[in-house]
Design a protein around this motif. Structure first.
Motif, PDB file in Angstrom:
ATOM      1  N   THR A  89       0.851  -1.190   0.000  1.00  0.00           N
ATOM      2  CA  THR A  89       0.000   0.000   0.000  1.00  0.00           C
ATOM      3  C   THR A  89       0.885   1.239   0.000  1.00  0.00           C
ATOM      4  O   THR A  89       1.848   1.301   0.767  1.00  0.00           O
ATOM      5  CB  THR A  89      -0.921   0.027   1.235  1.00  0.00           C
ATOM      6  OG1 THR A  89      -1.826  -1.078   1.192  1.00  0.00           O
ATOM      7  CG2 THR A  89      -1.732   1.322   1.282  1.00  0.00           C
ATOM      8  N   GLN A  90       0.548   2.210  -0.842  1.00  0.00           N
ATOM      9  CA  GLN A  90       1.297   3.466  -0.872  1.00  0.00           C
ATOM     10  C   GLN A  90       0.526   4.544  -0.126  1.00  0.00           C
ATOM     11  O   GLN A  90      -0.664   4.736  -0.344  1.00  0.00           O
ATOM     12  CB  GLN A  90       1.552   3.928  -2.311  1.00  0.00           C
ATOM     13  CG  GLN A  90       2.423   5.187  -2.386  1.00  0.00           C
ATOM     14  CD  GLN A  90       2.629   5.681  -3.794  1.00  0.00           C
ATOM     15  OE1 GLN A  90       1.680   5.805  -4.560  1.00  0.00           O
ATOM     16  NE2 GLN A  90       3.876   5.969  -4.147  1.00  0.00           N
ATOM     17  N   ILE A  91       1.220   5.245   0.761  1.00  0.00           N
ATOM     18  CA  ILE A  91       0.661   6.380   1.490  1.00  0.00           C
ATOM     19  C   ILE A  91       1.355   7.639   0.990  1.00  0.00           C
ATOM     20  O   ILE A  91       2.580   7.722   0.994  1.00  0.00           O
ATOM     21  CB  ILE A  91       0.871   6.230   3.014  1.00  0.00           C
ATOM     22  CG1 ILE A  91       0.278   4.900   3.498  1.00  0.00           C
ATOM     23  CG2 ILE A  91       0.238   7.400   3.758  1.00  0.00           C
ATOM     24  CD1 ILE A  91      -1.199   4.766   3.289  1.00  0.00           C
ATOM     25  N   THR A  92       0.582   8.619   0.555  1.00  0.00           N
ATOM     26  CA  THR A  92       1.138   9.849   0.010  1.00  0.00           C
ATOM     27  C   THR A  92       0.809  11.033   0.918  1.00  0.00           C
ATOM     28  O   THR A  92       0.041  10.907   1.873  1.00  0.00           O
ATOM     29  CB  THR A  92       0.586  10.109  -1.398  1.00  0.00           C
ATOM     30  OG1 THR A  92      -0.852  10.239  -1.324  1.00  0.00           O
ATOM     31  CG2 THR A  92       0.929   8.969  -2.342  1.00  0.00           C
ATOM     32  N   GLY A  93       1.385  12.179   0.597  1.00  0.00           N
ATOM     33  CA  GLY A  93       1.109  13.395   1.356  1.00  0.00           C
ATOM     34  C   GLY A  93       1.763  13.443   2.718  1.00  0.00           C
ATOM     35  O   GLY A  93       1.306  14.174   3.612  1.00  0.00           O
ATOM     36  N   LEU A  94       2.846  12.699   2.901  1.00  0.00           N
ATOM     37  CA  LEU A  94       3.540  12.660   4.192  1.00  0.00           C
ATOM     38  C   LEU A  94       4.565  13.794   4.279  1.00  0.00           C
ATOM     39  O   LEU A  94       5.041  14.288   3.257  1.00  0.00           O
ATOM     40  CB  LEU A  94       4.237  11.313   4.362  1.00  0.00           C
ATOM     41  CG  LEU A  94       3.340  10.077   4.335  1.00  0.00           C
ATOM     42  CD1 LEU A  94       4.173   8.809   4.372  1.00  0.00           C
ATOM     43  CD2 LEU A  94       2.348  10.106   5.487  1.00  0.00           C
ATOM     44  N   PRO A  95       4.926  14.207   5.482  1.00  0.00           N
ATOM     45  CA  PRO A  95       5.935  15.260   5.629  1.00  0.00           C
ATOM     46  C   PRO A  95       7.324  14.764   5.218  1.00  0.00           C
ATOM     47  O   PRO A  95       7.661  13.591   5.365  1.00  0.00           O
ATOM     48  CB  PRO A  95       5.881  15.598   7.126  1.00  0.00           C
ATOM     49  CG  PRO A  95       5.284  14.395   7.777  1.00  0.00           C
ATOM     50  CD  PRO A  95       4.343  13.803   6.787  1.00  0.00           C
ATOM     51  N   VAL A  96       8.115  15.684   4.712  1.00  0.00           N
ATOM     52  CA  VAL A  96       9.471  15.375   4.247  1.00  0.00           C
ATOM     53  C   VAL A  96      10.383  15.051   5.428  1.00  0.00           C
ATOM     54  O   VAL A  96      10.244  15.628   6.510  1.00  0.00           O
ATOM     55  CB  VAL A  96      10.030  16.572   3.448  1.00  0.00           C
ATOM     56  CG1 VAL A  96      11.483  16.336   3.054  1.00  0.00           C
ATOM     57  CG2 VAL A  96       9.176  16.842   2.214  1.00  0.00           C
ATOM     58  N   ASP A  97      11.303  14.091   5.199  1.00  0.00           N
ATOM     59  CA  ASP A  97      12.351  13.770   6.176  1.00  0.00           C
ATOM     60  C   ASP A  97      11.764  13.491   7.558  1.00  0.00           C
ATOM     61  O   ASP A  97      12.179  14.070   8.563  1.00  0.00           O
ATOM     62  CB  ASP A  97      13.361  14.919   6.238  1.00  0.00           C
ATOM     63  CG  ASP A  97      14.654  14.522   6.940  1.00  0.00           C
ATOM     64  OD1 ASP A  97      14.918  13.317   7.066  1.00  0.00           O
ATOM     65  OD2 ASP A  97      15.382  15.427   7.388  1.00  0.00           O
TER      66      ASP A  97
END
Length: 222
Positions: free
Chosen positions: A139-147
């Motif tokens: 499953t791919q989760i997008t929109g996450l914070p960088v680093d």
């Protein structure tokens, strides 16, 4: 099971009965009284996962008749085995990976992931995928914070809501690739040395850089 016909009677009070395979005595499980044909079900607890059981639906009616289903067999569902796989990441997304090693004693399981940002107390669950055999899933989760660092694990759930979990692992979204132009050096009439600094490789092991230049006022880069 199904009570398909009351045979002209006003009501039927069906019940299931079950026993360990090879035993002679039945254990009855009461059901509600029916006034019309209907599907019926019952939950039985405290079974031994290592044993096989026989069961039968019995439907006595208010006029004294009684019908019985054929005797069936079942084994209590055992939960399967799941492993948490290695994820893939970029700056704002993570693709979680899992491995359903063994489906257990059921026809299908719901496979999903639980994840949280490191430091959070509660998990977020991804949408489940229904699997009917041992396989990989992701499953791919997008929109996450960088680093940012996350904890995650693979999870499977049986139809009876029993669950199994893989190991809890950590991963992180990539940092952003940054590069900054520096003043040129070794300036001559027909040549110059261009300089730049790569501040962060954005989670990559290496980067390949190149320069673009153009005469001031031109639109095309070289």
């Amino acid at each position: 099971g199904e009570v398909a016909n009351l045979g002209g009677a006003a009501t039927s009070t069906p019940f299931f009965r079950y026993r360990e395979q090879g035993a002679t005595a039945w254990i009855d499980v009461s059901l509600s009284t029916l006034q019309a044909p209907d599907f019926v079900s019952a939950e039985v607890t405290g079974l031994d996962a290592s044993k096989t059981y026989e069961y039968q639906l019995v439907a006595p009616t208010s006029d004294g008749d009684e019908d019985k289903s054929e005797i069936g067999t079942f084994s209590p569902a055992t939960i399967g085995q799941v492993s948490t796989g290695q994820p893939s990441t970029d700056t704002t997304s993570i693709t979680f990976a899992g491995i359903l090693n063994d489906i257990g004693g059921v026809f299908s399981v719901d496979a999903s992931f639980e994840y949280r940002q490191v430091g959070d107390s509660s998990f977020i669950q991804t949408s489940p995928q229904t699997l009917s055999s041992a396989s990989t899933f992701s499953t791919q989760i997008t929109g996450l914070p960088v680093d940012t660092e996350f904890e995650f694990r693979a999870v499977i759930e049986n139809p009876d809501s029993t669950t199994a979990q893989g190991s809890l692992l950590r991963t992180a979204t990539d940092s952003e690739l940054t590069v900054e132009s520096q003043p040129p050096t070794n300036i001559r009439q027909d040549r110059v040395t261009l300089n730049a600094t790569v501040g962060d490789k954005g989670g990559a092991a290496s980067v390949t850089g190149r320069f673009q230049f153009r005469q001031q006022g031109q639109t095309e880069w070289i």
